[in-house]
Enzyme design. Structure first.
Site, PDB file in Angstrom:
ATOM      1  N   HIS A   1      21.783  35.476  61.677  1.00  0.00           N
ATOM      2  CA  HIS A   1      21.015  34.227  61.644  1.00  0.00           C
ATOM      3  C   HIS A   1      21.851  33.028  62.094  1.00  0.00           C
ATOM      4  O   HIS A   1      21.625  31.901  61.665  1.00  0.00           O
ATOM      5  CB  HIS A   1      20.455  33.952  60.231  1.00  0.00           C
ATOM      6  CG  HIS A   1      19.750  35.138  59.651  1.00  0.00           C
ATOM      7  ND1 HIS A   1      18.708  35.764  60.307  1.00  0.00           N
ATOM      8  CD2 HIS A   1      19.955  35.835  58.511  1.00  0.00           C
ATOM      9  CE1 HIS A   1      18.299  36.790  59.567  1.00  0.00           C
ATOM     10  NE2 HIS A   1      19.040  36.870  58.484  1.00  0.00           N
ATOM     11  N   ARG A   2      22.844  33.289  62.900  1.00  0.00           N
ATOM     12  CA  ARG A   2      23.727  32.224  63.430  1.00  0.00           C
ATOM     13  C   ARG A   2      24.452  31.458  62.320  1.00  0.00           C
ATOM     14  O   ARG A   2      24.811  30.285  62.491  1.00  0.00           O
ATOM     15  CB  ARG A   2      22.950  31.256  64.327  1.00  0.00           C
ATOM     16  CG  ARG A   2      22.309  31.974  65.508  1.00  0.00           C
ATOM     17  CD  ARG A   2      21.721  31.029  66.519  1.00  0.00           C
ATOM     18  NE  ARG A   2      20.927  31.777  67.488  1.00  0.00           N
ATOM     19  CZ  ARG A   2      21.405  32.319  68.595  1.00  0.00           C
ATOM     20  NH1 ARG A   2      22.674  32.198  68.889  1.00  0.00           N
ATOM     21  NH2 ARG A   2      20.625  32.991  69.417  1.00  0.00           N
ATOM     22  N   LEU A   3      24.655  32.125  61.193  1.00  0.00           N
ATOM     23  CA  LEU A   3      25.410  31.468  60.107  1.00  0.00           C
ATOM     24  C   LEU A   3      26.886  31.812  60.289  1.00  0.00           C
ATOM     25  O   LEU A   3      27.533  32.379  59.414  1.00  0.00           O
ATOM     26  CB  LEU A   3      24.882  31.926  58.741  1.00  0.00           C
ATOM     27  CG  LEU A   3      23.369  31.704  58.541  1.00  0.00           C
ATOM     28  CD1 LEU A   3      22.924  32.205  57.175  1.00  0.00           C
ATOM     29  CD2 LEU A   3      23.031  30.212  58.694  1.00  0.00           C
ATOM     30  N   HIS A   4      27.371  31.516  61.461  1.00  0.00           N
ATOM     31  CA  HIS A   4      28.714  31.939  61.840  1.00  0.00           C
ATOM     32  C   HIS A   4      29.773  31.253  60.980  1.00  0.00           C
ATOM     33  O   HIS A   4      29.527  30.211  60.388  1.00  0.00           O
ATOM     34  CB  HIS A   4      28.980  31.608  63.311  1.00  0.00           C
ATOM     35  CG  HIS A   4      27.853  31.956  64.215  1.00  0.00           C
ATOM     36  ND1 HIS A   4      27.313  33.220  64.274  1.00  0.00           N
ATOM     37  CD2 HIS A   4      27.144  31.207  65.100  1.00  0.00           C
ATOM     38  CE1 HIS A   4      26.326  33.234  65.163  1.00  0.00           C
ATOM     39  NE2 HIS A   4      26.201  32.021  65.665  1.00  0.00           N
TER      40      HIS A   4
END
Ligand SMILES: Cc1cc2nc3c(=O)[nH]c(=O)nc-3n(C[C@H](O)[C@H](O)[C@H](O)COP(=O)(O)O)c2cc1C
Length: 168
Positions: A146-149
């Site tokens: 979820h692009r919670l890099h």
């Protein structure tokens, strides 16, 4: 790795070069000192490097910023001597980044340098050698769902590395 450099007007140029060594002092690469990058590095020692591993974890990116210094002649000699003979001849024959009228001109130069060095050893051309990138900022980017890099940034301030997190 991608190596980004800039010219006097602030125009930026990026290209791939091979990382040939990394240790506590920095990152090493080799090139033609009279190439476009060589001219830009002579004007501005500041560089950025960028690495990408698509298949590691959920992708990893490493970004490096710092200043270059030229490697010693001895270190450049040692690496040049380890290169295949064809690459050594190529380093003499290529006027890297200069305009080439046609391919035959380059092939003629290769043949000329093959004749010049005959079967003997090929010395390192004076215009060819290495640089050390001394980093003052290194960022590790770890991909996540979820692009919670995750981004972990290390910044060197007066010789001390400080760690901080960045929003993705
Ligand atoms: C995979 C790969 C590795 C390369 N490695 C080097 C290298 O180690 N040194 C180098 O001078 N050019 C290397 N090149 C060529 C550079 O990308 C570039 O074309 C050349 O250095 C001229 O760049 P400049 O005009 O910005 O100086 C490599 C290219 C690729 C695609």
């Amino acid at each position: 790795m991608t190596l980004a450099t800039a010219d006097n007007s602030g125009r930026v140029s990026a290209r791939i070069v091979l990382l040939k060594g990394v240790d506590e002092n920095g990152f090493r690469f080799f090139t033609n000192y009279e190439s476009l990058k060589g001219a830009q590095l002579a004007a501005h020692p500041q560089v950025a490097l960028c690495f990408h591993w698509k298949l590691l974890r959920e992708q990893v990116q490493v970004r490096v910023e710092g200043e270059v210094e030229t490697l010693s002649a001895a270190e450049s000699d040692a690496y040049f001597a380890s290169r295949p003979r064809g690459s050594q001849i190529g380093a003499w024959a290529s006027l890297q980044s200069q305009s080439l009228p046609d391919r035959a001109t380059f092939e003629q130069r290769v043949a000329e340098f093959e004749r010049r060095f005959n079967a003997g050893p090929v010395p390192r051309p004076p215009h060819w050698g290495g640089y050390l990138v001394r980093p003052d900022r290194i960022e590790f980017w770890y991909g996540a769902l979820h692009r919670l890099h995750e981004r972990v940034c290390y910044t060197n301030k007066d010789g001390v590395w400080e760690r901080s997190l960045l929003y993705p």
